[in-house]
Design an enzyme around this catalytic site. Sequence first.
Site, mmCIF file in Angstrom:
data_model
loop_
_atom_site.group_PDB
_atom_site.id
_atom_site.type_symbol
_atom_site.label_atom_id
_atom_site.label_comp_id
_atom_site.label_asym_id
_atom_site.label_seq_id
_atom_site.Cartn_x
_atom_site.Cartn_y
_atom_site.Cartn_z
ATOM 1 N N GLY A 9 0.846 -1.061 0.021
ATOM 2 C CA GLY A 9 -0.001 -0.096 -0.149
ATOM 3 C C GLY A 9 0.742 1.180 -0.086
ATOM 4 O O GLY A 9 0.573 2.141 0.806
ATOM 5 N N ALA A 10 1.865 1.176 -0.914
ATOM 6 C CA ALA A 10 2.812 2.600 -0.820
ATOM 7 C C ALA A 10 2.187 3.573 -2.024
ATOM 8 O O ALA A 10 3.080 4.775 -2.124
ATOM 9 C CB ALA A 10 4.133 1.998 -1.193
ATOM 10 N N GLY A 13 -0.605 7.929 0.915
ATOM 11 C CA GLY A 13 -1.004 7.836 2.525
ATOM 12 C C GLY A 13 0.141 7.415 3.139
ATOM 13 O O GLY A 13 1.348 7.913 2.753
ATOM 14 N N ARG A 34 -1.566 -1.522 -6.087
ATOM 15 C CA ARG A 34 -2.659 -2.192 -7.169
ATOM 16 C C ARG A 34 -2.408 -0.960 -8.574
ATOM 17 O O ARG A 34 -2.645 -1.070 -9.531
ATOM 18 C CB ARG A 34 -4.269 -2.107 -6.873
ATOM 19 C CG ARG A 34 -4.611 -3.409 -5.943
ATOM 20 C CD ARG A 34 -6.011 -3.380 -5.613
ATOM 21 N NE ARG A 34 -6.086 -1.980 -4.998
ATOM 22 C CZ ARG A 34 -7.528 -1.544 -4.160
ATOM 23 N NH1 ARG A 34 -8.319 -2.281 -4.312
ATOM 24 N NH2 ARG A 34 -7.114 -0.680 -3.626
ATOM 25 N N TYR A 153 -14.901 -2.984 10.135
ATOM 26 C CA TYR A 153 -13.797 -2.238 10.013
ATOM 27 C C TYR A 153 -12.834 -2.703 11.459
ATOM 28 O O TYR A 153 -11.876 -2.935 11.603
ATOM 29 C CB TYR A 153 -13.501 -0.870 9.699
ATOM 30 C CG TYR A 153 -12.061 -0.204 9.639
ATOM 31 C CD1 TYR A 153 -11.310 -0.667 8.627
ATOM 32 C CD2 TYR A 153 -11.812 0.724 10.510
ATOM 33 C CE1 TYR A 153 -10.029 -0.068 8.772
ATOM 34 C CE2 TYR A 153 -10.592 1.228 10.544
ATOM 35 C CZ TYR A 153 -9.764 0.833 9.622
ATOM 36 O OH TYR A 153 -8.331 1.531 9.506
ATOM 37 N N LYS A 157 -9.396 -4.550 12.327
ATOM 38 C CA LYS A 157 -8.132 -4.088 12.956
ATOM 39 C C LYS A 157 -8.039 -4.740 14.211
ATOM 40 O O LYS A 157 -6.647 -4.774 14.858
ATOM 41 C CB LYS A 157 -8.121 -2.636 13.118
ATOM 42 C CG LYS A 157 -7.959 -1.947 11.865
ATOM 43 C CD LYS A 157 -6.886 -2.059 11.050
ATOM 44 C CE LYS A 157 -6.619 -1.376 9.850
ATOM 45 N NZ LYS A 157 -5.264 -1.602 9.372
ATOM 46 N N GLY A 184 -4.518 7.014 15.294
ATOM 47 C CA GLY A 184 -5.850 7.558 15.328
ATOM 48 C C GLY A 184 -6.155 8.225 13.998
ATOM 49 O O GLY A 184 -5.492 7.826 13.039
HETATM 50 P P1 NDP Z 1 -4.877 5.459 1.910
HETATM 51 O O1 NDP Z 1 -6.152 4.980 1.195
HETATM 52 O O2 NDP Z 1 -4.048 6.558 1.666
HETATM 53 O O3 NDP Z 1 -3.731 4.050 1.282
HETATM 54 C C1 NDP Z 1 -4.311 2.753 1.555
HETATM 55 C C2 NDP Z 1 -3.237 1.972 0.760
HETATM 56 O O4 NDP Z 1 -3.571 0.520 0.763
HETATM 57 C C3 NDP Z 1 -3.053 2.348 -0.743
HETATM 58 O O5 NDP Z 1 -1.790 2.684 -1.078
HETATM 59 C C4 NDP Z 1 -3.880 1.214 -1.443
HETATM 60 O O6 NDP Z 1 -3.249 1.100 -2.565
HETATM 61 C C5 NDP Z 1 -3.353 0.215 -0.610
HETATM 62 N N1 NDP Z 1 -4.403 -0.988 -0.782
HETATM 63 C C6 NDP Z 1 -5.861 -1.008 -0.431
HETATM 64 N N2 NDP Z 1 -6.467 -2.040 -0.691
HETATM 65 C C7 NDP Z 1 -5.406 -2.801 -1.534
HETATM 66 C C8 NDP Z 1 -5.341 -4.016 -1.940
HETATM 67 N N3 NDP Z 1 -6.440 -4.884 -2.402
HETATM 68 N N4 NDP Z 1 -4.255 -4.603 -2.570
HETATM 69 C C9 NDP Z 1 -3.027 -3.604 -2.507
HETATM 70 N N5 NDP Z 1 -3.124 -2.786 -1.728
HETATM 71 C C10 NDP Z 1 -4.196 -2.136 -1.379
HETATM 72 O O7 NDP Z 1 -4.952 5.097 3.538
HETATM 73 P P2 NDP Z 1 -3.732 5.226 4.447
HETATM 74 O O8 NDP Z 1 -2.491 5.534 4.292
HETATM 75 O O9 NDP Z 1 -4.627 5.967 5.921
HETATM 76 O O10 NDP Z 1 -4.073 3.712 5.204
HETATM 77 C C11 NDP Z 1 -2.994 2.973 5.408
HETATM 78 C C12 NDP Z 1 -3.143 1.731 6.582
HETATM 79 O O11 NDP Z 1 -3.375 2.770 7.861
HETATM 80 C C13 NDP Z 1 -4.466 1.103 6.189
HETATM 81 O O12 NDP Z 1 -4.172 -0.304 6.729
HETATM 82 C C14 NDP Z 1 -5.648 1.753 7.407
HETATM 83 O O13 NDP Z 1 -6.393 1.096 7.790
HETATM 84 C C15 NDP Z 1 -4.635 2.338 8.227
HETATM 85 N N6 NDP Z 1 -4.879 3.266 9.310
HETATM 86 C C16 NDP Z 1 -5.249 4.478 8.684
HETATM 87 C C17 NDP Z 1 -5.681 5.516 9.601
HETATM 88 C C18 NDP Z 1 -6.345 6.961 9.128
HETATM 89 O O14 NDP Z 1 -7.108 7.572 9.728
HETATM 90 N N7 NDP Z 1 -6.120 7.408 7.609
HETATM 91 C C19 NDP Z 1 -5.845 5.290 10.936
HETATM 92 C C20 NDP Z 1 -5.438 4.000 11.361
HETATM 93 C C21 NDP Z 1 -5.001 3.138 10.567
HETATM 94 P P3 NDP Z 1 -3.921 0.696 -4.214
HETATM 95 O O15 NDP Z 1 -5.294 1.617 -4.161
HETATM 96 O O16 NDP Z 1 -2.833 1.402 -5.389
HETATM 97 O O17 NDP Z 1 -3.934 -0.601 -4.276
HETATM 98 C C1 8X3 Z 2 -8.666 4.528 10.850
HETATM 99 C C2 8X3 Z 2 -9.103 5.521 12.000
HETATM 100 O O1 8X3 Z 2 -10.863 6.113 13.718
HETATM 101 O O2 8X3 Z 2 -11.434 6.214 11.283
HETATM 102 O O3 8X3 Z 2 -8.123 3.395 11.326
HETATM 103 O O4 8X3 Z 2 -11.263 4.295 12.343
HETATM 104 S S1 8X3 Z 2 -10.691 5.365 12.448
#
Ligand code: NDP
Ligand code: 8X3
Length: 252
Positions: A9-10, A13, A34, A153, A157, A184
């Site tokens: 997921g690079a 974010g 993806r 969700y 987690k 958070g």
């Molecule tokens: P983004 O949506 O910015 O990034 C998510 C990443 O996950 C993208 O690079 C996406 O890449 C990848 N991804 C999603 N589905 C797939 C798949 N099926 N196969 C491969 N890659 C996938 O969100 P964040 O950076 O915020 O999220 C990153 C992590 O942090 C997640 O696990 C999220 O649950 C967690 N998180 C986020 C928080 C928030 O508030 N933002 C708080 C706590 C945790 P692509 O679409 O190119 O495949």
């Molecule tokens: C993402 C943070 O609080 O939206 O994991 O679920 S929250």
Amino acid sequence: MNKIALITGATSGIGEATAKILAKNNFDLIVTGRRKERLGLLKNNIENNFNIKVLTLNFDVRDQKETENAILSLPENWKAIDVLINNAGLAAGFDPIHNGNINDWDQMIDTNIKGLLYVTRVVSPLMVNRKSGHIINIGSIAGKESYENGNVYNATKHAVEGVTKGMRIDLVKYNIKATSICPGAVDTEFSNVRFKGDNEKAKNVYKGFTPLFAEDIAEAIYFVVSRPAHVNINDMLIMPTAQASATVFNKE
Ligand code: NDP
Ligand code: 8X3
């Protein structure tokens, strides 16, 4: 020789910000996701700015065979992965349990739990063989407490929390560290994805307070991976100052 980190997921974010901070600190990188075009842009951007190497792997973590084939296709010297960052994940939808969309549930379970396991199942034996490695799983405040409409969700987690503890126990004898990083609210594409492109709704999530930014989490990840060999950070919960729990915010 540089250490090697594989980040799922690079393409946006937290994953993208982590790729940049690790590049700055001399890690060679395997970046995955993806969206192939974004992976190419990220590789160019990083290689133009830092003196390290980047490989891109384009696969969907929900597809076990595709995941295995992609990682096993790495050149032998790239299989010496020092750090695996299981970051790919998402929330889909925001409905009470009795109205939940089954496709959303499947997507979250398949990505956040099963995808994380598929990647780990390929990378961890490589670490076991070398008796060295560090697995970092991106959990969430949503894995510490449940909140209204968060149900599935939250469950995914909580599962990440459980499996990180299990990894630590199974892998300790192979000198492999396991860490969960639990943020958070972070202002990324997360809410745009959760609300399926309703950008107004997504913007609202971060309105009236200063949320975390992807770079804040990337810095924490770098801190965790840069501890001495004898130190592991098991679990890190990182919140915006204005967020006291999953649902209690100090908003203007
Ligand atoms: P983004 O949506 O910015 O990034 C998510 C990443 O996950 C993208 O690079 C996406 O890449 C990848 N991804 C999603 N589905 C797939 C798949 N099926 N196969 C491969 N890659 C996938 O969100 P964040 O950076 O915020 O999220 C990153 C992590 O942090 C997640 O696990 C999220 O649950 C967690 N998180 C986020 C928080 C928030 O508030 N933002 C708080 C706590 C945790 P692509 O679409 O190119 O495949
Ligand atoms: C993402 C943070 O609080 O939206 O994991 O679920 S929250």
